[in-house]
Motif scaffolding. Structure first.
Motif: not given
Length: 263
Positions: A39-57
């Motif tokens: 997902i991606e969204y704006e926060h404080n007029d800056r772009h936040i990109r979010c990757f969710s993943m099942a792998e660990r480390g």
């Protein structure tokens, strides 16, 4: 220039994490959880990109975000670090003061139980003093890291085979590749204390893992650094097992590190 925060998180609500961490800049969040998502969204007029993943480390998370970073300066962050207001300008000013710096380690306020370092003066980081800076206090020129081919180890750190040390290996590799590293007294954030996800006391695993790490950090001098480490920390770490036993476990870990590539 701009700063981009590269966040390693575990089982977080990525849509509220930017606010929780007081992010004022672009950011890439890699969240280890039980599913895959983006997902991606704006926060404080800056772009936040979010990757969710099942792998660990944690090394995998940091590499995943580093490969997707796009700004001039990247700051490695953890989910439990709240950044100071104005941290972007603080970081950019430090790079302006040190125009030849590829990497700068800043101060982050932590609980006294976890305090391993605090910069009291601005100075160069060399081979003899690089082994105490946590990744969440490190900022770097993105092009310098990509140009040198420096990434985080997948063997060490939370969620990996060996307990910790991925940050020391990262700085070690930066120095080996000829990058210029500095320590800066600016405090850019504060860690919200929580129980460690990997530390379970000064056990056999702790010392064996440390031995493996020392092989990768120091090579033929690993035993020398082992004795130095144990005698410096014996009052804190060797109360129950004793220096001799701790040394045997670390020596065993060094042998394991030597044989790792042999399978």
């Amino acid at each position: 220039m701009k700063v981009e925060v590269l966040v390693a998180a575990v089982n977080e609500d990525v849509q509220t994490l930017a606010d929780k961490m007081n992010l004022e800049t672009e950011a890439v969040i890699v969240n280890q959880c039980d599913h895959y998502d983006y997902i991606e969204y704006e926060h404080n007029d800056r772009h936040i990109r979010c990757f969710s993943m099942a792998e660990r480390g944690v090394g995998l998370s940091r590499n995943t975000s580093l490969l997707r970073a796009g700004e001039d300066i990247v700051l490695f962050g953890d989910e439990d670090v709240v950044l100071r207001a104005g941290y972007e300008q603080m970081i950019l000013q430090a790079f302006a003061r040190n125009r030849d710096a590829d990497v700068i380690a800043f101060n982050v306020k932590v609980d006294p139980k976890r305090k391993t370092y605090y910069n009291t003066k601005n100075r160069r980081i060399r081979f003899w003093n690089y082994g105490r800076y946590p990744a969440y206090a490190i900022a770097a020129r993105r092009k310098s890291l990509h140009g040198a081919g420096v990434t985080f180890s997948l063997l060490f750190g939370g969620g990996a085979k060996y307990s910790n040390g991925e940050d020391s290996l990262f700085l070690h590799d930066c120095l080996k590749k000829g990058l210029k590293l500095y320590a800066d007294t600016t405090e850019i954030g504060e860690e919200i204390y929580r129980e460690s996800t990997w530390f379970n006391g000064y056990t056999e695993k702790f010392f064996r893992d440390r031995g493996v790490l020392y092989h990768f950090l120091y090579g033929r001098l690993a035993l020398v650094w082992t004795w130095r480490f144990l005698f410096a920390k014996k009052k804190e770490m060797c109360k129950e097992v004793g220096v001799s036993q701790a040394y045997k476990w670390m020596k065993s870990g060094i042998r394991e590190g030597k044989n790792y590539r042999k399978g």
